[in-house]
Enzyme design. Structure first.
Site, PDB file in Angstrom:
ATOM      1  CG  LEU A 396     126.154  -4.758   0.939  1.00 13.58           C
ATOM      2  CD1 LEU A 396     125.974  -3.289   0.600  1.00 13.58           C
ATOM      3  CD2 LEU A 396     125.412  -5.610  -0.074  1.00 13.58           C
ATOM      4  CD  GLU A 398     127.249  -7.969   5.622  1.00  9.80           C
ATOM      5  OE1 GLU A 398     126.093  -7.680   5.264  1.00  9.80           O
ATOM      6  OE2 GLU A 398     128.166  -8.276   4.818  1.00  9.80           O
ATOM      7  CD  GLN A 420     120.169  -3.598   4.681  1.00  6.82           C
ATOM      8  OE1 GLN A 420     120.140  -4.421   3.763  1.00  6.82           O
ATOM      9  NE2 GLN A 420     120.514  -2.328   4.497  1.00  6.82           N
ATOM     10  CG  PHE A 421     117.372  -8.271   7.145  1.00  5.44           C
ATOM     11  CD1 PHE A 421     116.053  -8.349   7.537  1.00  5.44           C
ATOM     12  CD2 PHE A 421     117.716  -7.421   6.113  1.00  5.44           C
ATOM     13  CE1 PHE A 421     115.075  -7.591   6.909  1.00  5.44           C
ATOM     14  CE2 PHE A 421     116.748  -6.657   5.473  1.00  5.44           C
ATOM     15  CZ  PHE A 421     115.428  -6.731   5.876  1.00  5.44           C
ATOM     16  CB  ALA A 422     119.552 -11.425  12.725  1.00  5.89           C
ATOM     17  CG  ASP A 423     118.308 -13.676   8.121  1.00  8.52           C
ATOM     18  OD1 ASP A 423     117.688 -14.729   7.964  1.00  8.52           O
ATOM     19  OD2 ASP A 423     117.804 -12.667   8.668  1.00  8.52           O
ATOM     20  CG  PHE A 424     122.296  -9.788   5.684  1.00  8.49           C
ATOM     21  CD1 PHE A 424     121.666 -10.891   5.104  1.00  8.49           C
ATOM     22  CD2 PHE A 424     121.858  -8.524   5.338  1.00  8.49           C
ATOM     23  CE1 PHE A 424     120.621 -10.734   4.202  1.00  8.49           C
ATOM     24  CE2 PHE A 424     120.818  -8.355   4.434  1.00  8.49           C
ATOM     25  CZ  PHE A 424     120.196  -9.463   3.853  1.00  8.49           C
ATOM     26  CG  HIS A 465     115.621 -10.916   4.137  1.00  6.27           C
ATOM     27  ND1 HIS A 465     115.829 -11.655   2.992  1.00  6.27           N
ATOM     28  CD2 HIS A 465     116.269  -9.734   3.949  1.00  6.27           C
ATOM     29  CE1 HIS A 465     116.566 -10.958   2.151  1.00  6.27           C
ATOM     30  NE2 HIS A 465     116.846  -9.785   2.691  1.00  6.27           N
TER      31      HIS A 465
END
Length: 659
Positions: A396, A398, A420-424, A465
């Protein structure tokens, strides 16, 4: 200071002397020029030259070095022409950034150097990427990256070391511990005693050297590199040293106790090595004077050439073009007519698989994308077909993974990084907007990276998310953004994004994955980036939208039997199709811009402003916008439905039609 020459010859020792003397003499000259106003800023490495020079001289000339502000010795050891180096310092055309950046904020693949950005930590992951490329190509090479003790407090330091350890990357992390991060002493930066204490926690070998002893630095790095080339793995080397001048000259040194200067002056790396060579009769007074005269002449010659070079002439077209690596996309049509009904998610998977087949240098990276196939199963089965070296589960981290993408680009490889999600993506924001986006403009190095962004609300997934964050990147020159709304476009735009040598943000709405299907070509094909698509012809009102907005608009078109709606799907957001927008405005005279992102600061505001400025005479009504509420995305379904613009779309369209 104790020097152990081991079995190094007199010639090798003299070569090291010349190498450490040159940056010192350049620095002394630069300090004079700074006082004369002939250079604008200077970060002095006086007192730390042994680390730069010892490290650079210990590696092979085709192994990459990633230096910091105080690593002039890296550039001189790699024989960077002094006239170009001095031109860089002065912002001249013949520098490495055409006057667009300063000091050591540049790279040169010719000399296997990748310079820093002011954020410091992100370059550590770039080194990981270069090392990964070497590992994948089975090259016995080492990459060495520098960090200061202050910069090592950043999260990027942890991420880079962690990924390097997990993946066994051949990287040397050289930590220059000079006791201060600008004015903040070490005891206010961290609680541990030495950086070598960090090594075991990461599963990394860690060594400590006297950073002012060039022979010790040189021999330690050389031996480490020999070992790593045969047994690839990361290593941390802590070099204990001291900065004899301010962080940069304007900051001064009043915050440093005088006794530290007195202590470390006795450990001057240049003077002590010079004395040692004189005592050992390796160096004579006459030879020393001759070497200094030669270096002085080289410096003055380089300065004269740099001073004679004019400042850059303004060329607006060139400035705009250089944000991207030149690329003339040739749209590829499918080789055969065969088509298969595919879901949106299958189309993305299909494009990704065919791009992996087409580009053997393409590597996929992301959390849980290997055996698990990703949380949305886009890469399911890919490990069996392409292997774990090309389909890589990531920690994890990014920021590190995005930086690795840039490092792989330096070595001519392509990469796809899945959020994994655009938020991240916020955890890696600086790598995208400061490294990937600006690299080509600054020194001509493209970032051949696609960032896949599962985006959007509608699944009651809450604030972390569900965000639509394309506008974060829309404001950043150097990036491209695509956002498909159909399976056909999803495959074609993904293939095009991977083909493009520039960084592309690829948004894919999660609620479209398994809700829509379409017959699409089985073969590989691409769609032109920057080209909009007319979804529906109409004469009463134009709806300009993208992503999920296309489907909301189509549904409303079916419901409003008496209205003739023109629907334009932008597909590409950066660049966006101004010609298509103008034509759609001209056709109906009424324009509504629809997007799922929140209203304030959304992409719709820019498009509306452009229409008002360039198409005013074509309008029969004010340009309108419909977007989500200016709140975070709520969790409970009733709140989420109120947040989204779908329910307000019909109301706004009816108002526009009656204008």
């Amino acid at each position: 200071m104790n020097y152990n020459r081991k079995d190094y010859t007199d010639d090798q020792l003299l070569a090291l002397y010349k190498a450490i003397l040159k940056p010192r003499m350049i620095e002394e000259r630069m300090l004079v020029l700074l006082r004369q106003g002939k250079v604008s800023k200077w970060f002095s490495g006086i007192g730390q030259e042994a680390i730069s020079v010892g490290s650079a001289e210990a590696l092979d000339s085709d192994e990459y070095l990633l230096p910091l502000h105080r690593n002039l010795g890296v550039f001189t050891s790699r024989q960077v022409p002094l006239d170009r180096l001095f031109a860089q310092f002065q912002g001249k055309t013949t520098g490495f950034t055409k006057g667009r950046d300063r000091s050591f904020h540049f790279g040169t693949n010719e000399h296997h150097i990748v310079g820093m950005i002011s954020h410091l930590g992100p370059q550590l992951a770039v080194a990981d990427g270069i090392a990964l490329a070497d590992l994948l190509e089975k090259k016995e090479k080492v990459t060495l990256v520098f960090s200061g003790d202050g910069g090592a407090s950043e999260g990027d330091f942890h991420e880079a070391l962690n990924v390097a350890a997990v993946w066994g990357l051949p990287v040397i992390f050289m930590i220059e511990n000079n006791g201060y991060g600008l004015s903040t002493p070490s005891n206010e930066q961290f609680r541990f005693r030495h950086f070598i204490d960090k090594g075991p926690a990461y599963g990394i070998d860690a060594l400590q050297v006297d950073g002012n002893n060039i022979l010790e630095v040189y021999d330690t790095v050389r031996q480490a590199a020999i070992s790593i080339r045969k047994n690839p793995r990361p290593m941390l080397i802590e070099a204990i040293t001291f900065r004899m001048r301010g962080h940069e000259e304007a900051s001064g040194t009043k915050y440093v106790p005088q006794e530290l200067f007195e202590k470390w002056a006795k450990k001057d790396p240049v003077e002590n090595f010079e004395k040692y060579l004189l005592d050992e009769l390796v160096l004579t007074q006459k030879t020393m004077e001759s070497i200094k005269e030669q270096i002085k002449a080289e410096i003055e010659n380089g300065l004269q050439k740099a001073f004679d070079t004019p400042m850059p002439e303004v060329n607006r077209e060139e400035e705009l073009q250089d944000m991207y690596k030149p690329f003339n996309q040739e749209v590829i049509r499918p080789a055969a007519d065969t088509k298969t009904e595919k879901r949106f998610v299958d189309a993305i998977s299909d494009g990704l698989r065919q791009s992996m087949e087409r580009y053997p240098e393409l590597v996929l990276m992301g959390q849980d994308i290997a055996e698990y196939g990703g949380v949305f199963k886009v890469t399911e089965g890919f490990v069996d077909k392409f292997g774990k070296s090309r389909v890589r589960n990531t920690p994890l981290c990014e920021s590190a993974i995005l930086g690795i993408g840039l490092g792989m680009s330096v070595r001519g490889q392509k990469s796809m990084v899945e959020m994994q999600f655009a938020d991240f993506v916020s955890a890696g924001f600086s790598q995208i907007v400061n490294n990937l986006a600006k690299s080509h403009y600054r020194w001509g190095q493209n970032a051949d990276v696609v960032v896949r962004m599962p985006t959007g609300a509608g699944a009651a997934a809450g604030p972390f998310h569900s965000q639509s964050n394309e506008a974060w990147f829309f404001h950043t020159p150097g990036l491209k953004i695509v956002y498909p709304s159909s399976p056909y476009d999803a495959k074609g735009l993904l293939n095009a994004a991977i083909e493009d040598p520039n960084p592309v943000m690829y948004f894919e709405h999660k609620m479209l994955y398994r809700s829509i299907t379409q017959e699409i070509p089985d073969d590989y094909y691409t769609i032109e980036i920057g080209k909009a698509r007319t979804v529906a012809e109409g004469t009463d009102l134009t709806i300009i939208t993208y992503g999920m907005g296309v489907h909301w608009a189509k549904q409303l078109q079916q419901e409003l039997k008496d209205a003739s709606l023109e629907i334009l799907d932008l597909r590409s957001l950066l660049p966006w199709d101004k010609d298509a927008v103008r034509a759609a405005v001209e056709k109906t005279g009424r324009v509504l811009i629809l997007h799922e992102d929140t209203m304030t600061g959304g992409i719709g505001g820019e498009i509306a402003a452009w229409i008002s400025e360039h198409c005013f005479e074509l309008l029969d009504a004010p340009v309108a916008r419909v977007a989500s509420l200016d709140t975070a995305v709520p969790f409970a379904p009733p709140l989420e439905q109120e947040f989204l613009p779908k329910q307000r779309l019909r109301e706004k369209v009816e108002l526009m039609l009656s204008y």
